[in-house]
Design an enzyme around this catalytic site. Structure first.
Site, short mmCIF file in Angstrom:
data_model
loop_
_atom_site.label_atom_id
_atom_site.label_comp_id
_atom_site.label_asym_id
_atom_site.label_seq_id
_atom_site.Cartn_x
_atom_site.Cartn_y
_atom_site.Cartn_z
N SER A 1 0.85 -1.19 0.00
CA SER A 1 0.00 0.00 0.00
C SER A 1 0.88 1.23 0.00
O SER A 1 2.11 1.14 0.07
CB SER A 1 -0.91 -0.01 1.22
OG SER A 1 -0.13 0.25 2.37
N LYS A 2 0.22 2.37 -0.03
CA LYS A 2 0.93 3.64 -0.14
C LYS A 2 1.99 3.81 0.95
O LYS A 2 3.02 4.42 0.72
CB LYS A 2 -0.05 4.80 -0.03
CG LYS A 2 -0.78 5.06 -1.32
CD LYS A 2 -1.28 6.50 -1.36
CE LYS A 2 -2.18 6.71 -2.56
NZ LYS A 2 -3.59 6.78 -2.20
N ARG A 3 1.72 3.23 2.13
CA ARG A 3 2.71 3.47 3.18
C ARG A 3 4.03 2.75 2.91
O ARG A 3 5.03 3.00 3.57
CB ARG A 3 2.14 3.13 4.56
CG ARG A 3 1.93 1.71 4.79
CD ARG A 3 1.25 1.40 6.11
NE ARG A 3 0.99 0.00 6.14
CZ ARG A 3 1.90 -0.91 6.39
NH1 ARG A 3 3.13 -0.57 6.70
NH2 ARG A 3 1.60 -2.19 6.35
N HIS A 4 4.05 1.85 1.91
CA HIS A 4 5.31 1.22 1.53
C HIS A 4 6.11 2.10 0.58
O HIS A 4 7.17 1.69 0.10
CB HIS A 4 5.05 -0.14 0.88
CG HIS A 4 4.54 -1.17 1.82
ND1 HIS A 4 3.25 -1.63 1.79
CD2 HIS A 4 5.14 -1.81 2.84
CE1 HIS A 4 3.10 -2.54 2.75
NE2 HIS A 4 4.21 -2.65 3.40
N GLY A 5 5.59 3.28 0.27
CA GLY A 5 6.32 4.16 -0.67
C GLY A 5 5.70 4.08 -2.04
O GLY A 5 4.48 4.06 -2.17
#
Ligand code: GLU
Length: 498
Positions: free
Chosen positions: A254-258
């Site tokens: 997801s977005k929190r992985h970059g």
């Protein structure tokens, strides 16, 4: 086997995520391998979240990735099964909805959202899986018609036939769901919009899709879709559900992985050929299981659903960067120079569009710094010493570096080098030889102070490459003036009060 027809059916509600890009790629590879057709279908029934600019972005991202399709919005090929935007197919959905009602397979549901929510809550409270009770199933057709005619909002639901819904998933093998876990699903919402499971079945059938290849987040939708095929008496396509993509912490990517959208990778300067190659291996491997670098032709020739793994695939950014470096090394420097322009322009180092002389110089620059770069976004940083030389800073680095900085070396070197209008590497070597003879220094003790005085950094590309870059760059009209060797050495002298 009938001619293979597959589809990529994104909803234009955001940027294309790597998971969707991989789904698109696998559909494309499958279609091309079998000489079949790939359909691009835009699932924009969610009027609130769908936006034309996302569709535009999506098309541009897919083309960037090197994919093409045989049918899709925008015509081409006579558009035999169009329209290809669900928002333009409302009449078709209405016709088939009526057909289901007539046949007694669908009924109108008048339950209010509050009522449904209360039922859901009650089920959860008592530890049951929530599903629609089927309360409105028993309302006589005539009464339902009357209530609708009087303006009461109603959704259309499918009467799910009791039984087990099974299919031989081409990735997961035999898969089945009992009707007991499925409530009668909504086909058309009370606002008249078709629900995903409904529109997708109508479209896949009418578009003569032979294989549905999509993410495994849709597995639980498949039995519902099979129930619809059964109600219509249609033969369902084959299904292949691709595994989830995980981040390095094994949580869903997801977005929190970059970086996760194609847009992100484009902005990083990942080459499309590298991303395409990388995504192809995310959950699939060629028969020999070893080859990593594959051209589109090789991917198409070798692609098969048989070698897709069921287990989730972990997204490995380092591997993608490694591949990107591989593909960068293969590109001609002229092409990379053109691709590098926006990245250097964004850092304020050069102007866009770049003049031919600047592009030619950039080729030299890339040749010098590329080995320290895994994606073009790192270029401004890798080329820092070219654009951002500061005498004070160079002096600070000179004093802080571990190797004993020798004043004697720079004091001997600088005045000699400053005698040159424009320093060449050949002349540089001669001067360094003289400095060596005079000071008795050699190796690191000799080169290190000189490098720091010229570049402001303790390590970096070979001076043989950098010196002409500094000299030529200083003559170019760039927004961030590149200092010549003489300008650098004078700045250093001033800072060091030599
Ligand atoms: N619009 C759906 C999605 O983007 C398509 C699912 C499917 O391929 O059936 O997830």
């Amino acid at each position: 086997m009938p001619k293979v027809r597959v589809r990529f059916a994104p909803s234009p509600t955001g940027y294309v995520h790597v998971g969707n890009a991989r789904t698109a790629l696998f559909n494309w590879l499958f279609a091309r391998h079998h000489g079949g057709a790939l359909v691009l279908r835009i699932e924009d029934t969610d009027a609130e979240r769908s936006r034309p600019e996302y569709e535009f972005r999506l098309v541009s991202d897919l083309l960037w990735l090197g994919l093409d399709w045989d049918e899709g919005p925008g015509g081409g090929g006579g558009a035999p099964f169009g329209p290809y935007r669900q928002s333009e197919r409302q009449e078709i959905y209405a016709t088939f909805a009526n057909q289901l009602v007539e046949a007694g397979h669908a009924y109108y549901c008048f339950c209010s959202p509050e009522q449904l929510e209360a039922e859901r809550e009650a089920a959860l409270q008592s530890g049951r899986q929530p599903r629609y009770s089927g309360r409105c199933r028993e309302i006589p057709r005539r009464e339902a018609e009357r209530r609708r005619a009087s303006g009461e909002p109603a959704a259309l639901r499918l009467k799910i036939a009791e039984g087990v819904y099974r299919w031989a998933d081409l990735v997961h093998g035999e898969t089945s769901f009992s009707s007991e876990v499925m409530g009668d699903l909504i086909l058309v919402r009370s606002d008249g919009h078709p629900a995903y499971n409904y529109a997708v079945v109508i479209d896949d059938h009418l578009m003569e899709i032979t294989h549905v290849i999509r993410g495994d987040d849709h597995i639980s939708n498949t039995p519902r879709q099979l129930a619809l095929y059964r109600a219509f008496g249609w033969t369902p396509p084959e299904f292949a559900h691709l595994s989830t993509i995980l981040g390095p912490d094994r949580a869903r990517l997801s977005k929190r992985h970059g970086a996760t959208s194609l847009q992100n990778f484009r902005e990083m300067g990942i080459l499309p050929e590298a991303l395409r190659n990388y995504l192809a291996l995310l959950g699939w491997s060629p028969a020999d299981g070893k080859t990593e670098i594959l051209s589109p032709e090789e991917l198409i020739a070798q692609f098969s659903l048989d070698h897709i793994t069921k287990s989730p695939a972990v997204f490995d950014m380092d591997k993608l960067k490694w591949m990107n470096r591989h593909y960068m090394k293969q590109r001609p420097l002229g092409e990379l120079a053109a691709r590098a322009v926006p990245f250097l322009a964004q850092a304020g180092f050069i102007e866009e569009p770049a003049a031919p002389a600047v592009l030619a110089w950039l080729e030299r620059l890339l040749d010098a710094v590329l080995k320290n770069v895994t994606a073009l976004v790192q270029l401004p940083d890798a080329a820092r010493c070219v654009f951002l030389y500061d005498g004070q800073q160079a002096l600070a680095t000179f004093h802080n570096s571990a190797v004993a900085a020798s004043n004697q070396v720079v004091e001997t070197f600088i005045p000699e080098a400053l005698k040159e209008d424009s320093l060449t590497y050949a002349r540089f070597r001669e001067i360094v030889r003289d400095v060596q003879a005079e000071t008795g220094m050699n190796g690191t003790a000799l080169f290190h102070p000189i490098r720091v005085a010229l570049t402001g950094e303790i390590s970096g590309p070979e001076l043989e490459k950098l010196i002409p870059i500094f000299e030529e760059g200083s003559k170019l009209p760039l927004p961030k003036h590149v200092k010549s060797c003489a300008e650098r050495l004078r700045d250093f002298q001033a800072a060091a009060k030599l």
